[in-house]
Design a protein around this motif. Structure first.
Motif, mmCIF file in Angstrom:
data_model
loop_
_atom_site.group_PDB
_atom_site.id
_atom_site.type_symbol
_atom_site.label_atom_id
_atom_site.label_comp_id
_atom_site.label_asym_id
_atom_site.label_seq_id
_atom_site.Cartn_x
_atom_site.Cartn_y
_atom_site.Cartn_z
ATOM 1 N N PHE A 430 0.743 -1.256 0.091
ATOM 2 C CA PHE A 430 0.315 0.012 -0.017
ATOM 3 C C PHE A 430 0.933 1.242 0.057
ATOM 4 N N TYR A 431 1.933 1.500 1.044
ATOM 5 C CA TYR A 431 2.520 2.457 1.137
ATOM 6 C C TYR A 431 3.631 2.931 -0.402
ATOM 7 N N LYS A 460 1.421 9.194 -20.748
ATOM 8 C CA LYS A 460 1.801 8.104 -19.834
ATOM 9 C C LYS A 460 1.435 8.373 -18.447
ATOM 10 N N ASN A 461 1.618 9.587 -18.185
ATOM 11 C CA ASN A 461 1.484 10.146 -16.475
ATOM 12 C C ASN A 461 0.106 9.997 -16.202
ATOM 13 N N LYS A 462 -0.816 10.197 -17.223
ATOM 14 C CA LYS A 462 -2.325 10.158 -16.919
ATOM 15 C C LYS A 462 -2.737 8.782 -16.571
ATOM 16 N N ILE A 463 -2.073 7.910 -17.545
ATOM 17 C CA ILE A 463 -2.553 6.475 -17.315
ATOM 18 C C ILE A 463 -2.133 6.081 -16.146
ATOM 19 N N LYS A 469 -3.706 5.416 -8.505
ATOM 20 C CA LYS A 469 -5.010 5.823 -7.771
ATOM 21 C C LYS A 469 -5.736 4.480 -7.492
ATOM 22 N N THR A 470 -5.908 3.822 -8.687
ATOM 23 C CA THR A 470 -7.075 2.586 -8.531
ATOM 24 C C THR A 470 -6.349 1.713 -7.256
ATOM 25 N N LEU A 474 -7.745 0.240 -3.912
ATOM 26 C CA LEU A 474 -8.362 -1.041 -3.697
ATOM 27 C C LEU A 474 -7.597 -1.525 -2.334
ATOM 28 N N LEU A 475 -6.104 -1.156 -2.450
ATOM 29 C CA LEU A 475 -5.336 -1.715 -1.254
ATOM 30 C C LEU A 475 -5.531 -1.209 0.158
#
Ligand code: SF4
Length: 492
Positions: A430-431, A460-463, A469-470, A474-475
């Motif tokens: 997570f960290y 690239k950065n956007k992807i 973030k996802t 989730l974690l």
């Protein structure tokens, strides 16, 4: 002909992957101050610098050749192993071995009770706290038999008694008038090596200077061994004189002011700026201050005298986390300091911290918001780790993951953190993803603010931002305790 004293800096860049990558070597000012004081009092002193050496053999050859009567070694937790190996070598050739610096001050037993494979104690003495006067009195006593009748009378020492117990001598009063100290003996260091290394890695080279000792604040995770909380500062004139000397003799392209905090006394900074300008001693520099001290007139004075970058311990965008850290700042102050620096054209570097006890995903989102809205020019994120002797350490004491007592731990290189503790909620993975997430958010905000980049870089950065973030979200749902290894922020 034997020399009196060799002072040793035990960091080998070659053996340290992190230092090698960062390549911002500085010779410790503390040793250079001690060398100056000893020389001023007639001792023959040399500095042995491991920074650009390949191995311990070079130190052994040096000791055989120069036969110093006293060997003083500075140490940190991160270079403790090196310091002890060097101590063994010096001891083998008959030198009195003295250790000092933050780690021996915090954990003297780790040095004084360390035994060689032959069962000998290579470290004779630990200097506790500030070293200049204590080292001078030790040299007077050991080399001239002057000043005291017994080693145990010299203030500021930790010694080993006959039964192998650590004993303390009376406390050494702190040096009140720092102007009385001579300037650090930079002339004893091979500055060409440093100049070459810096220029090759960065295109410029940098030296350090220090104006004050101690910090009056009390962030719960900060280990302030050696200089402590009692704040002392030399006069602005004295500092300006040293800057003039640096400019005329060494001509560095840049200076790092290594005070814990610049600007504890605003009027001092205003005067310092005037004195430096008056002497035509301006050298571009960087320093560290706190957001609660960053007033416009102080920042302007710093800018006028060449300040190009300021490091701030911003740590978090969550007031709750800042308060838990006992940081003594507000989120609003971070925003304000950042705005003022932008207005004056001073670059900002934020130290961020994650993983402090009590932190939730919502707090991390506030840190992201802070990074996006303040847009520091640079930042780094450290995962919180408990240093012995701190309040934070006491708070997580029952969750420490050390395999043995902390004083038995040696790090093989500066980022090999062994100060691990069981986290409350989130796990290691997570960290790691939080650190990546922070970076992508910050880049994305810069691109949106108009920072030049190719379409490829932006996309690239956007992807990557979407992915990180996802994964973080989730974690955050997987609530397991785990251990965390950290990569320390540069300059921490
Ligand atoms: S982190 Fe900085 S401001 Fe806080 S106590 Fe340590 S030196 Fe002082």
């Amino acid at each position: 002909m034997a020399i009196d004293i060799a002072l040793v800096h035990p960091l080998f860049i070659e053996k340290d992957p992190v230092e090698k990558k960062i390549m911002t070597p500085y010779f410790p000012l503390g040793l250079m101050y001690i060398a100056s004081v000893l020389r001023e009092n007639g001792y023959e002193v040399e500095l042995f610098d491991c920074t650009f050496r390949k191995d311990f053999n070079e130190f052994e050859n040096y000791i055989k050749l120069k036969k110093p009567k006293i060997v003083g070694i500075t140490s940190l937790i991160t270079i403790r192993r090196n310091a002890l190996i060097l101590a063994e070598i010096a001891h083998r050739y008959g030198a009195k071995v003295i250790l000092g610096g933050p780690d021996p001050t915090a954990l003297p037993e780790r040095y004084l009770l360390y035994k060689t494979t032959d069962g000998e104690f290579p470290v004779d003495i630990v200097v506790f706290d500030e070293g200049e006067i204590t080292m001078l009195e030790l040299a007077n006593f050991l080399l001239k038999n002057e000043g005291y009748n017994d080693l145990r009378e010299i203030p500021g020492l930790r010694l080993r008694d006959k039964n192998g117990k650590i004993i303390s001598t009376p406390p050494r009063p702190l040096i009140q008038n720092l102007d009385l100290l001579p300037f650090p003996a930079r002339e004893l260091v091979d500055m060409d090596d440093y100049r070459r290394a810096w220029k090759k890695a960065h295109g410029y080279w940098s030296l350090t200077i220090i104006n004050s000792r101690g910090c009056p604040y009390h962030c719960a995770w900060c280990q302030k061994a050696v200089f402590g909380r009692k704040y002392r500062i030399r006069t602005p004139e004295n500092s300006a004189e040293e800057m003039k000397l640096l400019k005329n003799v060494f001509s560095p392209d840049f200076i790092r002011v290594v005070d814990d905090i610049t600007g504890v006394q605003k009027n001092w900074v205003l005067k310092w700026s005037q004195e430096v300008i008056k002497r035509n001693a301006i050298i571009p520099f960087e320093c560290l201050t706190r957001v609660n001290l960053a007033s416009e007139d102080m920042l302007k004075a710093l800018k006028d005298m060449g300040c190009e970058k300021i490091y701030f311990g911003a740590e978090s965008g969550s007031q709750k986390v800042l308060d838990t850290m006992e940081k003594g700042i507000t989120v609003e102050q971070i925003y304000r300091a950042s705005e003022l620096c932008k207005k004056l054209g001073i670059k900002t570097y934020f130290f961020m911290m994650v993983g402090y006890p009590g932190e939730e995903i919502e707090d991390l989102k506030l840190s992201v918001k802070l990074l996006r809205e303040t847009l520091p020019d640079e930042f780094s994120t450290t995962i919180a780790y408990p240093l012995p002797g701190t309040k934070f350490y006491e708070q997580v004491r029952d969750r420490l993951m050390f395999e043995s007592q902390e004083w038995m731990l040696d790090w093989d290189y500066t980022a090999e953190n062994k100060l691990l503790f069981k986290r409350e909620k989130y796990n290691t993975t997570f960290y790691r993803w939080v650190v990546r997430w922070f970076n992508r958010e910050w880049k994305d905000a810069w691109y949106k603010a108009g920072k030049k980049a190719t379409i490829f870089e932006i996309t690239k950065n956007k992807i990557e931002l979407g992915i990180t973030k996802t994964i973080v979200n989730l974690l955050a749902q997987v609530q397991t305790s785990n251990i965390v290894r950290f990569q320390p922020a540069e300059g921490r």
